[in-house]
Design a protein around this motif. Structure first.
Motif, short mmCIF file in Angstrom:
data_model
loop_
_atom_site.label_atom_id
_atom_site.label_comp_id
_atom_site.label_asym_id
_atom_site.label_seq_id
_atom_site.Cartn_x
_atom_site.Cartn_y
_atom_site.Cartn_z
N ASP A 143 1.06 -1.10 0.13
CA ASP A 143 -0.22 0.17 -0.03
C ASP A 143 0.90 1.07 0.16
O ASP A 143 1.60 1.48 0.92
CB ASP A 143 -1.06 -0.04 1.37
N TYR A 144 0.63 2.35 -0.90
CA TYR A 144 1.36 3.26 -1.05
C TYR A 144 1.40 4.17 -0.05
O TYR A 144 2.14 5.25 0.23
CB TYR A 144 1.11 4.08 -2.39
N HIS A 145 0.04 4.25 0.69
CA HIS A 145 -0.50 5.01 1.67
C HIS A 145 0.58 5.08 2.92
O HIS A 145 0.86 6.15 3.65
CB HIS A 145 -1.55 4.78 2.21
N ILE A 146 1.43 3.80 2.90
CA ILE A 146 2.30 3.58 4.10
C ILE A 146 3.42 4.67 3.72
O ILE A 146 3.83 5.67 4.94
CB ILE A 146 3.04 2.42 4.07
N PHE A 147 4.04 4.75 2.72
CA PHE A 147 5.04 5.80 2.53
C PHE A 147 4.52 7.23 2.16
O PHE A 147 5.25 8.14 2.57
CB PHE A 147 5.74 5.42 1.30
N GLU A 148 3.33 7.32 1.75
CA GLU A 148 2.67 8.81 1.68
C GLU A 148 2.56 9.35 3.02
O GLU A 148 3.03 10.66 3.11
CB GLU A 148 1.64 8.63 0.91
N GLU A 149 2.08 8.65 3.88
CA GLU A 149 1.85 9.19 5.20
C GLU A 149 3.08 9.45 6.02
O GLU A 149 3.05 10.64 6.58
CB GLU A 149 0.90 8.02 5.82
N TYR A 150 3.98 8.64 5.77
CA TYR A 150 5.41 8.88 6.52
C TYR A 150 6.16 9.94 6.01
O TYR A 150 6.69 10.84 6.60
CB TYR A 150 6.12 7.57 6.38
N ALA A 151 5.95 10.10 4.53
CA ALA A 151 6.51 11.35 3.97
C ALA A 151 5.98 12.50 4.25
O ALA A 151 6.69 13.63 4.55
CB ALA A 151 6.27 11.25 2.49
N TYR A 152 4.81 12.79 4.55
CA TYR A 152 3.93 14.17 5.10
C TYR A 152 4.36 14.35 6.54
O TYR A 152 4.49 15.47 6.93
CB TYR A 152 2.33 13.94 4.75
N TYR A 153 4.42 13.09 7.20
CA TYR A 153 5.00 13.34 8.52
C TYR A 153 6.40 14.11 8.57
O TYR A 153 6.71 15.05 9.37
CB TYR A 153 5.20 11.93 9.33
N LEU A 154 7.39 13.29 7.86
CA LEU A 154 8.82 14.16 7.71
C LEU A 154 8.61 15.47 7.12
O LEU A 154 9.52 16.48 7.80
CB LEU A 154 9.53 13.16 6.87
N VAL A 155 7.86 15.67 6.28
CA VAL A 155 7.67 17.15 5.73
C VAL A 155 7.14 18.06 6.87
O VAL A 155 7.85 19.10 7.13
CB VAL A 155 6.78 17.10 4.62
N ASN A 156 6.42 17.72 7.79
CA ASN A 156 5.65 18.45 8.72
C ASN A 156 6.92 18.77 9.74
O ASN A 156 6.96 19.82 10.53
CB ASN A 156 4.41 17.83 9.36
N GLU A 157 7.71 17.79 10.09
CA GLU A 157 8.70 17.90 10.74
C GLU A 157 9.70 18.95 10.38
O GLU A 157 10.38 19.55 11.03
CB GLU A 157 9.31 16.48 11.09
N ALA A 158 10.08 18.81 9.27
CA ALA A 158 11.17 19.71 8.49
C ALA A 158 10.50 21.04 8.56
O ALA A 158 11.11 21.94 8.87
CB ALA A 158 11.37 19.32 7.05
N ARG A 159 9.15 21.24 8.29
CA ARG A 159 8.76 22.78 8.35
C ARG A 159 8.66 23.45 9.80
O ARG A 159 8.77 24.60 9.91
CB ARG A 159 7.10 22.69 7.80
#
Length: 289
Positions: A92-108
């Motif tokens: 499921d691509y949602h696994i990596f999509e959700e984790y990517a948005y988590y990392l983006v929020n951390e960086a922001r």
């Protein structure tokens, strides 16, 4: 002799694996998996990206070259081309999509700097086209002998980090992706001329957000009110009402049309910027800068 971790392993140590494991459990990503887990898949793809691999076969060749170090790199056991290809296809691509948005929020959050001195975030939205081989990616047909996809990106101007991505076929018009944006009340959105979609712009207005976009040359409108005292390089600042048949129905309220002269690009070049006018007592976005 003391030997430190490999550079790739040091980079991986910054990732929150506990958060990733919770996301994997949410989507049952490692169900019935014995060796090549979602974490191993993530690190393999990261390795390919950082080492500038151009294909799946190229990535496998590079991983085989470092077979003796795979355990210390966190990649697990030997990775075959079929295992990685099957994982990319079935998981499921949602696994990596959700984790990517988590990392983006951390960086922001780590790059927050109040450079605009206004409430709310400032975003710029645009798209870029990526060419693909039509014989391989047949579903991404763009032209007669050409394939491609569009990556629609919402860019946080303040932190200089993309906040949202949406991928479509290259044949999809840019304005179609406007409905996918997670709008925030009180934030500012900057669009180019391709996003003159008045139905979506009115929805942005209704949720209490601001926007600025370049108006088309054939914009049909009626002048309502002029501003007399104008900042430097602002040619005109007018409150308008749309007169086109459909635009008038989609956007029944007044807009603000600003003509701005940009001395850096061309002596006679001017932009027509559209913003919406807020109700009395509330300030509207200034386009003069």
């Amino acid at each position: 002799m003391y030997q430190d971790k490999y550079v790739f392993a040091q980079l991986v140590s910054f990732l929150n694996r506990s958060k990733f494991n919770r996301i994997v459990a949410k989507y049952n990503g490692d169900k019935y998996v014995k060796h090549f887990t979602c974490w191993n898949q993530l690190l393999s793809l990261m390795f390919g990206q950082l080492s500038n691999r151009e294909s799946l076969r190229d990535l496998i060749v590079a991983l085989d070259a470092h077979h003796s170090k795979s355990y210390h790199l966190g990649l697990g056991k030997n990775i075959s081309k079929s295992s990685l290809a099957r994982a990319n296809q079935d998981r499921d691509y949602h696994i990596f999509e959700e984790y990517a948005y988590y990392l983006v929020n951390e960086a922001r959050q780590k790059r927050v700097a109040d450079i605009f001195k206004i409430e709310g975030n400032v975003y710029a939205f645009d798209s870029t086209t990526i060419d693909l081989c039509l014989s391989v990616f047949w579903w991404a047909k763009f032209r007669k002998k050409k394939g491609g996809i569009k990556v629609h990106t919402l860019y946080d101007v303040e932190t200089q980090i993309p906040a949202f991505f949406h991928i479509t076929e290259a044949s999809v018009h840019d304005s179609t992706a406007m409905k996918e944006i997670p709008y925030e009340s009180g934030s500012y959105y900057i669009f180019d001329r391709a996003y003159n979609h008045f139905k979506m712009l009115f929805k942005i207005h209704q949720i209490g957000a601001f926007y600025v976009l370049r108006a088309k040359k054939n914009l049909q409108c009626k002048m309502i009110k002029w501003k007399r005292r104008l900042p430097k390089n602002v040619l005109s600042d007018v409150t308008i009402e749309l007169t086109g048949f459909y635009p008038k129905q989609y956007y029944p309220e007044h807009l603000r049309l600003v003509r701005y002269w940009d001395p850096m690009r061309c002596t006679f070049l001017h932009f027509k910027l559209l913003t919406f006018t807020r109700t009395a007592g509330k300030s509207s976005f200034s386009s003069s800068g």
